[in-house]
Design an enzyme around this catalytic site. Structure first.
Site, PDB file in Angstrom:
ATOM      1  N   GLY A  39       0.858  -1.176   0.000  1.00  0.00           N
ATOM      2  CA  GLY A  39       0.000   0.000   0.000  1.00  0.00           C
ATOM      3  C   GLY A  39       0.889   1.217   0.000  1.00  0.00           C
ATOM      4  N   VAL A  46       3.417   1.263   2.846  1.00  0.00           N
ATOM      5  CA  VAL A  46       3.205   0.124   3.742  1.00  0.00           C
ATOM      6  C   VAL A  46       3.769  -1.106   3.054  1.00  0.00           C
ATOM      7  CG1 VAL A  46       1.524  -1.276   4.985  1.00  0.00           C
ATOM      8  CG2 VAL A  46       1.092   1.155   4.623  1.00  0.00           C
ATOM      9  N   LYS A  62       4.463   0.382   8.310  1.00  0.00           N
ATOM     10  CA  LYS A  62       4.189   1.637   7.616  1.00  0.00           C
ATOM     11  C   LYS A  62       5.423   2.509   7.793  1.00  0.00           C
ATOM     12  CE  LYS A  62       0.782   5.416   7.677  1.00  0.00           C
ATOM     13  NZ  LYS A  62      -0.508   5.827   8.253  1.00  0.00           N
ATOM     14  N   ASP A 157     -11.780   9.691   8.774  1.00  0.00           N
ATOM     15  CA  ASP A 157     -11.445   9.236   7.429  1.00  0.00           C
ATOM     16  C   ASP A 157     -11.981   7.836   7.168  1.00  0.00           C
ATOM     17  OD1 ASP A 157     -10.458   9.620   4.909  1.00  0.00           O
ATOM     18  OD2 ASP A 157      -8.384   9.150   5.402  1.00  0.00           O
TER      19      ASP A 157
END
Lengths: 467, 336
Positions: A39, A46, A62, A157
């Protein structure tokens, strides 16, 4: 307690779900073997990784580069990590540990092999998921959200891209980069916040308008996420941020409609409608939502996740094929489309923490999308059709005029929204409520011209002359 | 017991009293293995009580907190040693209850009873609790909870003074550099709060402890190999020296050749952020009207290099103040 009750058959019983204690994880980069990226965002990547001293246990790390980040961003990151290391809920992605390595910050987290719902849709379910799966995923997400709200934390979010899946670890809501505590000193005395954060498509109207908001803003985003999972994309997802703002504020909330391929139940539609009330006080709390029939009827079987995740290639492979597909699409596209695609993609990636209400930038982006643009028109109109007539206090009249067969000019006039010169074009019919909103947007933009909403990190140092 | 509470609504003072009793039980029976079921039950009861304290103090989402109820709660809380018990028992509570407890303690620091902050008076009489909270940084499990309680406690000037004057200040130089980022950054936030919040107290502390403090600051924080530590330290140094209340300390700092050398090295740091923060301190050396000879000598020896450096020293954003400061520095150095 409430967790234990229903966890018997689901996530925590999986063989790999051995609860690791935080202090078992070493805080040195050399103890981890980095594997493929799974990601990435504008500010962090990530990767899958192995923790060597723990027998090569697979984790996700991350990695955030802090060198380009402001003082505020660094403080922000430390708040995020602190929050991640003090949460303890099956449906929230916590952190095992965190440490710095050179100019980067590493956050060690559980690895979620299924990736995010967003990526899953991109790679394998472009039209969205079936209702049974959605109900399961949303219910789990809601459990996590209810926990956050109990501690006066607003996630800010919620979106498919932040809902992670794993056959054994279940469903986890991730990315606390934008979350905020209603108890911290930044808030006013009513326990509400006023900062503009969120990803535009998922942002609640009160957040856009910079009114006070609280946990109910997450409920709106949750409703939008439900639509996203059902259709494969969020409403207005092809629109630039400026238009998303106007569409969200001006029109009736989006709602769920049956499509060619899929029928959705009444209880699902109703659940979404209650989340997408423009008046936050009319939206249910996360806890109340869990009591709705739509969620009550969800059965907890491992095979809901398994059936979806089992047959898929590994997350790393999927990420790569998504990237390759996108590169291919990009290559075929016209230059204008490329810009648009890039802008919209960036917007998604940036997510909440990065969202910066720079009105000039919004305008520049909106300019990329000529009104009633060529290819995008169908898509645009389709979204308008998805708008429903759920009226709250004031009836909103614009719905009837949405018809392909209507006079072309009338239709265009109706929806032509530009932000040029902080003026919104006159609409043929405008309700008092619409007028008010438009004025508000105009004034919002005037304010933004004078000063950026998100204060930049430069702290003015007084010129001090010792003598 | 449960039935009893259902029939009669408890007053906020009742909730505090029952919390205290349960904490005493937990404190006494911490090690015991027998009676596990009983202990579990008490723990659950305690968690419920602490959550209720929180909802009285913060409101429960549907209703706002009631001043009278908060006053009652606060009075009862500090009448006896409930805060001490809560702090001592915190490691035995589950994660959720710890968070609730932390929020309760934070809120209590601001509660007034007949326009007096009771928490401050209580802490002044029980300063050893601060020792406990600070030592929390050595225990990963509770560091973040104790850390945030501590930051709330040092809002009181007298308490901040106690911590500043204690030997704990030296330990912060270790805590800030702990390998765990979350704990290190929490310690760093507390450290910054201690050194910036209560101006007069800070100025007095810095004057009295100038030698050891800046020696530690220079050698351990400004010369740290940890990027974040170094970056936050140089920013904090700028904040401290540029504060008018610390002008005496600032004059002393910018009169030292050793300090100048450290700052000049930071100007050449590979990170732009650190360079810029270093500049905000370096400019004070240059602007000093009474530069000691040793400082002048270093500046003169490096004059051409410095001027070349500043000619190319730019920041991404337009910043009039920065440009004006830079011009001033260039003028000062050229005129030496």
């Amino acid at each position: 307690m409430e967790k234990g009750k229903r966890r018997g058959g689901s996530s925590s019983s999986g063989p790999q779900a051995v609860a690791r204690k935080r202090d078992q994880f070493p805080s040195r980069a050399k103890d981890y073997e980095l594997l493929e990226p799974v990601g990435d965002g504008a500010t962090a990547v990530v990767r899958r990784a192995r923790c060597l001293p723990l027998g090569g246990e697979v984790i996700a790390v991350k990695i955030m580069n802090m060198s380009q980040r402001s003082e505020d961003d660094v403080n922000h990151a430390s708040e995020e990590v602190k929050m991640m290391s003090t949460i303890d809920h099956d449906n929230l992605l916590g952190a095992y540990c965190s440490f710095t390595e050179g100019e980067t910050l590493w956050i060690i987290m559980p690895y979620m092999a299924g990736g995010s719902c967003f990526h899953l849709m991109k790679s394998s379910y472009p039209k969205g998921f079936d209702e049974k799966f959605i109900a399961f995923v949303l219910r789990e997400t809601l459990e996590g959200l209810a926990y956050l709200h109990r501690y006066a934390l607003v996630h800010r979010d919620v979106k498919a891209g932040n809902i992670l899946l794993d056959q054994h670890k279940g469903v986890k809501l991730a990315d606390f980069g934008a979350s905020a505590s209603l108890y911290d000193p930044m808030i006013n005395r009513h326990g509400k916040r006023k900062t503009l954060v969120g990803t535009p498509c998922w942002m609640a109207p009160e957040v856009m308008e910079q009114k006070e908001y609280d946990a109910k803003a997450d409920i709106w985003s949750f409703g939008i996420t439900a639509l996203e999972l059902a259709h494969g994309h969020a409403p207005f997802s092809t629109q630039p941020p400026a238009k998303v703002f106007l569409l969200t504020l001006q029109h009736a909330p989006p709602s769920l409609h049956n499509t060619k391929d899929k029928k959705f139940s009444k209880s699902f539609k109703q659940m979404i409608a209650t989340c997408l009330m423009k008046d936050p006080s009319k939206r249910p709390t996360a806890q109340h939502l869990l009591e709705l029939p739509f969620f009550k009827k969800v059965k907890f079987e491992d095979n809901v996740l398994k059936s979806v995740l089992n047959k898929l290639p590994s997350l790393g492979d999927r990420m790569q094929s998504i990237q390759e597909n996108e590169a291919k699409l990009q290559a075929e596209k016209k230059p204008l489309d490329k810009c648009k695609e890039k802008a919209s993609q960036d917007e998604y990636m940036r997510g909440v923490s990065e969202w910066n209400f720079d009105i000039e930038e919004l305008k520049a982006q909106a300019a990329l999308y000529p009104d009633e643009n060529d290819g995008g028109e169908d898509e645009y109109l389709r979204f308008l059709f998805e708008l429903d007539t759920i009226c709250e206090s004031a009836p909103i009249h614009d719905v009837q005029s949405r018809d392909y067969s209507k006079n072309e000019n009338e239709k265009k006039g109706r929806f032509k929204v530009t932000v040029e010169g902080a003026e919104v074009e006159k609409l043929e019919v405008a309700t008092p409520r619409e007028k008010e909103l438009l004025e508000r947007i105009a004034s919002l933009e005037r304010i933004d011209k004078r000063s950026n909403v998100m204060p930049t990190a430069t702290v003015a140092k007084s010129k001090y002359n010792p003598s | 017991m449960k039935g009893l509470f259902k029939s009669k609504p408890r007053t906020p003072a009742d909730v505090v009293r029952q919390t205290r009793e349960l904490l005493i039980f937990l404190d006494l029976h911490s090690g015991s293995r027998g009676g596990d079921a009983k202990r579990e039950e008490k723990m659950a009861e305690l968690s419920k009580n602490i959550r209720e304290l929180k909802s009285i103090l913060y409101g429960n989402g549907e209703s706002e907190p009631v001043t009278e109820a908060c006053v009652q709660l606060t009075q009862e809380f500090f009448r006896e040693n409930t805060l001490r018990l809560l702090i001592i028992c915190l490691p035995k509570l589950n994660l959720e209850t710890r968070k609730d407890a932390t929020q309760v303690v934070a809120n209590l620091q601001r509660q007034q009873v007949s326009s007096k902050i009771v928490a401050s008076e209580y802490l002044e009489a029980n300063k050893d609790l601060l020792d406990t909270l600070i030592s929390g940084y050595e225990n990963m499990d509770i560091a973040l909870h104790y850390g945030s309680m501590l930051r709330e406690c040092i809002r009181h000037q007298s308490i901040a003074r106690y911590v500043l004057e204690s030997d704990h200040m030296k330990k912060f130089f270790d805590y800030i550099q702990l390998p765990n980022f979350d704990i290190a950054s929490d310690a760093s936030a507390t450290f910054k709060e201690l050194l910036t919040r209560h101006k007069a107290t800070v100025a007095e502390f810095l004057s009295k402890n100038y030698d050891w403090f800046f020696s530690e600051f220079n050698t351990r924080l400004l010369s740290s190999t940890n990027y974040i530590t170094k970056r936050q330290a140089i920013k904090l140094l700028g904040d401290m020296l540029l504060d008018r209340s610390n002008s005496a300390v600032m004059m002393r700092y910018v009169s030292s050749k050793d300090n100048l050398m450290i700052l000049m090295n930071l100007l050449r740091d590979s990170s732009k952020n650190i360079q810029i923060e270093a500049f905000h301190v370096f400019k004070l050396f240059a602007a000093n009207k009474n530069k000691p000879t040793e400082v002048v000598n270093i500046l003169v020896t490096n004059r051409s290099k410095l001027l070349r450096f500043f000619a190319g020293f730019k920041i991404d954003k337009e910043d009039e103040q920065f440009e004006a400061d830079k011009e001033q520095v260039i003028k000062e150095i050229s005129a030496l």
